[in-house]
Every structure is written in structure tokens, then in C-alpha cells.
Scaffold this active site. Structure first.
Site, PDB file in Angstrom:
ATOM      1  CB  CYS A 118      -1.057   0.086   1.009  1.00  0.00           C
ATOM      2  SG  CYS A 118      -1.502  -1.626   1.157  1.00  0.00           S
ATOM      3  CG  HIS A 251      -3.035   3.382   2.618  1.00  0.00           C
ATOM      4  ND1 HIS A 251      -3.556   3.577   0.756  1.00  0.00           N
ATOM      5  CD2 HIS A 251      -3.470   2.734   2.792  1.00  0.00           C
ATOM      6  CE1 HIS A 251      -3.950   1.698   0.958  1.00  0.00           C
ATOM      7  NE2 HIS A 251      -3.953   1.277   2.206  1.00  0.00           N
ATOM      8  CG  ASN A 281      -6.786  -0.767   1.553  1.00  0.00           C
ATOM      9  OD1 ASN A 281      -6.306  -0.822   0.421  1.00  0.00           O
ATOM     10  ND2 ASN A 281      -6.512  -1.046   2.303  1.00  0.00           N
TER      11      ASN A 281
HETATM   12  O1  UT7 Z   1      -3.885  -1.288   3.252  1.00  0.00           O
HETATM   13  C1  UT7 Z   1      -3.079  -1.616   4.974  1.00  0.00           C
HETATM   14  C2  UT7 Z   1      -3.610  -0.821   5.670  1.00  0.00           C
HETATM   15  N1  UT7 Z   1      -4.592  -1.376   6.374  1.00  0.00           N
HETATM   16  C3  UT7 Z   1      -5.325  -0.907   7.161  1.00  0.00           C
HETATM   17  O2  UT7 Z   1      -4.861  -0.365   7.601  1.00  0.00           O
HETATM   18  C4  UT7 Z   1      -6.208  -2.385   8.212  1.00  0.00           C
HETATM   19  C5  UT7 Z   1      -5.825  -1.764   9.659  1.00  0.00           C
HETATM   20  N2  UT7 Z   1      -7.333  -2.274  10.267  1.00  0.00           N
HETATM   21  C6  UT7 Z   1      -8.042  -1.853  10.342  1.00  0.00           C
HETATM   22  O3  UT7 Z   1      -8.702  -0.556   9.404  1.00  0.00           O
HETATM   23  C7  UT7 Z   1      -9.159  -2.521  11.024  1.00  0.00           C
HETATM   24  O4  UT7 Z   1      -8.471  -3.236  12.372  1.00  0.00           O
HETATM   25  C8  UT7 Z   1      -9.633  -3.361  11.040  1.00  0.00           C
HETATM   26  C9  UT7 Z   1     -10.715  -2.563  10.079  1.00  0.00           C
HETATM   27  C10 UT7 Z   1      -9.743  -4.508   9.457  1.00  0.00           C
HETATM   28  C11 UT7 Z   1     -10.710  -3.942  12.405  1.00  0.00           C
HETATM   29  O5  UT7 Z   1     -11.669  -3.063  12.689  1.00  0.00           O
HETATM   30  P1  UT7 Z   1     -11.541  -3.096  14.441  1.00  0.00           P
HETATM   31  O6  UT7 Z   1     -12.481  -2.199  14.802  1.00  0.00           O
HETATM   32  O7  UT7 Z   1      -9.660  -3.338  14.714  1.00  0.00           O
HETATM   33  O8  UT7 Z   1     -12.406  -4.486  14.394  1.00  0.00           O
HETATM   34  P2  UT7 Z   1     -11.826  -6.223  15.221  1.00  0.00           P
HETATM   35  O9  UT7 Z   1     -10.343  -6.518  14.710  1.00  0.00           O
HETATM   36  O10 UT7 Z   1     -11.842  -5.893  16.601  1.00  0.00           O
HETATM   37  O11 UT7 Z   1     -12.831  -7.375  15.105  1.00  0.00           O
HETATM   38  C12 UT7 Z   1     -14.277  -6.254  16.990  1.00  0.00           C
HETATM   39  C13 UT7 Z   1     -15.383  -7.474  15.832  1.00  0.00           C
HETATM   40  C14 UT7 Z   1     -13.979  -8.867  15.800  1.00  0.00           C
HETATM   41  O12 UT7 Z   1     -16.076  -9.708  17.072  1.00  0.00           O
HETATM   42  P3  UT7 Z   1     -15.650 -10.234  18.424  1.00  0.00           P
HETATM   43  O13 UT7 Z   1     -14.431 -11.592  18.741  1.00  0.00           O
HETATM   44  O14 UT7 Z   1     -15.439  -8.710  18.741  1.00  0.00           O
HETATM   45  O15 UT7 Z   1     -16.397 -10.843  18.584  1.00  0.00           O
HETATM   46  C15 UT7 Z   1     -14.345  -9.558  14.729  1.00  0.00           C
HETATM   47  O16 UT7 Z   1     -14.588 -11.055  14.486  1.00  0.00           O
HETATM   48  O17 UT7 Z   1     -16.274  -7.361  14.317  1.00  0.00           O
HETATM   49  C16 UT7 Z   1     -15.469  -8.707  14.239  1.00  0.00           C
HETATM   50  N3  UT7 Z   1     -15.913  -8.364  12.367  1.00  0.00           N
HETATM   51  C17 UT7 Z   1     -16.462  -8.110  11.967  1.00  0.00           C
HETATM   52  N4  UT7 Z   1     -17.944  -8.139  11.983  1.00  0.00           N
HETATM   53  C18 UT7 Z   1     -18.757  -8.223  10.965  1.00  0.00           C
HETATM   54  C19 UT7 Z   1     -14.839  -8.693  11.729  1.00  0.00           C
HETATM   55  N5  UT7 Z   1     -14.713  -8.559  10.712  1.00  0.00           N
HETATM   56  C20 UT7 Z   1     -16.518  -7.926  10.714  1.00  0.00           C
HETATM   57  C21 UT7 Z   1     -16.923  -7.745   9.406  1.00  0.00           C
HETATM   58  N6  UT7 Z   1     -18.308  -8.016   9.618  1.00  0.00           N
HETATM   59  N7  UT7 Z   1     -16.531  -7.934   8.098  1.00  0.00           N
END
Ligand code: UT7
Length: 324
Positions: A118, A251, A281
């Protein structure tokens, strides 16, 4: 003294638009649960463009390159360097840059790919700037292009909802005034494990895991830290204050990262370009697509200062400060 300056830009997205609702319905059909509500709240993404089967990175890149040349009022024959940033090349080799060169009907100048995920576009732009400043090229096409949909595990809801396909390009030309005012690139390979696609080709087979894997929270934390530091450092290098910036084009991974960065830097929301809601993204394509969108809708004007920033797998990051 020779500098480099952006003479034109272009962006190209595949026709097929997939809304969060449509994606959620598709994923539900094979037992993967997600929702528009979750995706919008956690990422700001509302839709993404996905390439049809058979559409390649080089095709998207060629369209973006043609639009950038048209915008710059130049011909393909004026180009003596093509640098293409991608992590989803058409082939192991030849490089996708060479395929674009052939599509444009030119030959003879240098053409090669850059792999910095990225951060790829800011890497490619910085390299092109160095070529032009040192007299090794006069007119470069700098392209970020991806079909990230090909390396997504559609059973992994933590990643598959986040990405889209597309290409963005700029024409970078030799100039008497800077153009590119400052640039800094960085990497920390010890963080490779937080974002990678670790499969490879060996003995005629794809071995290992062919899909993108990410520790989202680790990437999030790293991204906001390094982007703020890098923005301040590159402004220092150019002798500017962050408050002098007309535009921030970061980005486009997550609107929460973008808003957090804007707040930390004190750049008001109306001076931050956001396309992640429409494009998701697009990895190396995200920055040039966002730059092009804001130029074409009249927000970014000639003479303004624009800070472009990339961050992603490697771990890599970088910033390029430009006077348009
Ligand atoms: O391009 C390279 C750079 N990439 C990035 O910058 C990405 C950086 N990271 C992020 O943008 C975020 O960390 C994410 C969008 C990937 C995830 O957001 P988050 O607020 O960190 O969520 P999380 O991973 O802590 O997940 C929270 C909950 C989990 O459930 P539990 O364990 O709390 O029950 C996940 O299983 O959300 C759940 N979850 C989803 N639920 C519905 C994860 N993905 C999904 C989904 N739909 N697609």
C-alpha cells in the site's frame, strides 16, 4: 537544477460496483456473516469496484496511464520511464510496467515494477523523482494498480470486505521549480507478519497460503503512529509547517485511521481527501486514485501543497510533499 513536477493524473476503476449490502448477501450465501452496518461503522467503506474475471492489473493501469497522459496533454512517445507499483502483477514476469509500455505502443525507456504494497505509489513517485532530478529520465508515468480481489480469502470477513480493485497514475515531468518538494520512505521488515500474502511459486506450484492475512489492530496502531511521524518529518524537510498544507491525501484503508491522523496533525476534515467510502482499500492505487478524484472535482488546484502518504505491508510507509 532540475526538479520534477506532476503534469497530469488519471484514475480508472472497473465497472462493477459492489455495495456492502450486495457483498454481505454474497458472503452469507457461503456462510460468512457481515453487514453494511459493521463495515461502515468500522471502516467507512460503503462500496468497492471489483474487476471481472480475466481483467488484469495491466489493463486497469493502461487506462489510468492514458487518462493521465491526456490530462498532461502529452503523448505516450514522450514517456521515457514507467514505474508501476503493484502487489498483484499480471505475471511473475515480465513486469506489469513492461506490459503497460507495450499497450501504450512505446519502447526503449526503462519500465519496472515496485513492490511496496500500500506504500507502493509513494515509493514509485519518489524513485521517479530521483530519476528525473539526476537526469536519467525526463518524463515518467508513475502508476499504482491492483486487482486485490484476486488475493482475498472470501471466507475471511476480517479482510475480504476491506479491499477493491483499480488504478491511478500521474505523469511526472522535469521542471525548473519543485514540484516534488520533499519525500521520505521507510520500512521495518521485522513487522512483516502483521500484513502479508506469504504464498510463493516453487517447482511449478503455488505453495503456502496464497491469500492476504492481516492483524488489523496491529496494522491500525502502526499506521497512525508512523503516518503522523512521517508527515511531520517531510514537512520539516521542506521547511513547511503542517498547517501550511492545502491537502492531505493519505492511503485509503479506513476512514477511522484517516480521521485519527487528521486530528493528530491538526488538519481540518475539509482539507483531507477521502475516497475509501467509494473505492475501499485499493492498496498501491489508493493514493493516485484519491489525488486524481480531488483534482478532477476541482478541489486540488495548481500551486497548492499536497501531502501524499502510503502505509502497508512490509511493513512500509512514506510521504511525498508536492506543489501541484
Ligand atoms: O492497507 C494496509 C493498511 N491496512 C489497514 O490499515 C487496516 C487497519 N486495520 C483496520 O482498519 C481495522 O483493524 C479493521 C477494519 C481491519 C478491523 O476493525 P476493528 O475495529 O479493529 O475490529 P476487530 O478486528 O477488533 O473486530 C471486532 C469484531 C470481532 O468480533 P468479536 O471478536 O468482538 O466478537 C470480529 O470478529 O468484529 C468482528 N468482525 C466482523 N463483523 C462483521 C470482523 N470483521 C467483521 C466483518 N463483519 N466484516
Amino acid at each position: 537544477m532540475t526538479y520534477s513536477a506532476i503534469a497530469g493524473s488519471g484514475g480508472f476503476l472497473p465497472e462493477r460496483v459492489v455495495s456492502n449490502d450486495a457483498l454481505a448477501a454474497d458472503l452469507a450465501a457461503h456462510g460468512v456473516e457481515t453487514s453494511d452496518e459493521w463495515i461502515v461503522e468500522r471502516t467507512g467503506i460503503r462500496q468497492r469496484h471489483l474487476a471481472e474475471r480475466g481483467v488484469t492489473t495491466s489493463q486497469l493501469a493502461t487506462e489510468a496511464a492514458r487518462l493521465a497522459l491526456q490530462d498532461a496533454d502529452l503523448q505516450a512517445s514522450d514517456v521515457d520511464l514507467i514505474i508501476l507499483a503493484t502487489s498483484t502483477p499480471d505475471f511473475v514476469f515480465p513486469s506489469t510496467a513492461c506490459l503497460v509500455q507495450a499497450n501504450l505502443g512505446i519502447s526503449g525507456g526503462a519500465a519496472f515494477d515496485v513492490q511496496a504494497v500500500c506504500s507502493g505509489f509513494v515509493y514509485a513517485l519518489t524513485i521517479a523523482d530521483s530519476f528525473i532530478r539526476t537526469g536519467r529520465a525526463r518524463c515518467a508515468l508513475v502508476i499504482g494498480a491492483e486487482v486485490f480481489s484476486r488475493i482475498l480469502d472470501w471466507n475471511d470477513r476480517k479482510t475480504c470486505v476491506l479491499f477493491g480493485d483499480g488504478a491511478g497514475a500521474v505523469v511526472l515531468k522535469a521542471a525548473q521549480e519543485p514540484g516534488i518538494m520533499a519525500a521520505q520512505l521507510h520500512a521495518d521488515g521485522s513487522l512483516a507478519k502483521i500484513l502479508n500474502a506469504s504464498g510463493n511459486v516453487a517447482y511449478g506450484e503455488v505453495t503456502g497460503d496464497p491469500f492476504l492475512r492481516m492483524d488489523g489492530q496491529a496494522v491500525f496502531k502502526q499506521a497512525v503512529t508512523v503516518l503522523e511521524r512521517s508527515a511531520r518529518a517531510v514537512c520539516d524537510e521542506a521547511g513547511l509547517q503542517v498547517s501550511d498544507l492545502d491537502w492531505l491525501v493519505p492511503h485509503q484503508a479506513n476512514v477511522r485511521i484517516i480521521n485519527f491522523l487528521g486530528r493528530k496533525l491538526g488538519v481540518p476534515t475539509e482539507r483531507v481527501v477521502v475516497t475509501v467510502d467509494r473505492h475501499a482499500n485499493t492498496s498501491a492505487a489508493s493514493v493516485p486514485l484519491a489525488l486524481d478524484a480531488a483534482r478532477r472535482d476541482g478541489r486540488i488546484q495548481a500551486g497548492q501543497t499536497v501531502l501524499m502518504q502510503g502505509v502497508g505491508g512490509g511493513f512500509t510507509w512514506g510521504s511525498v510533499l508536492v506543489r501541484m
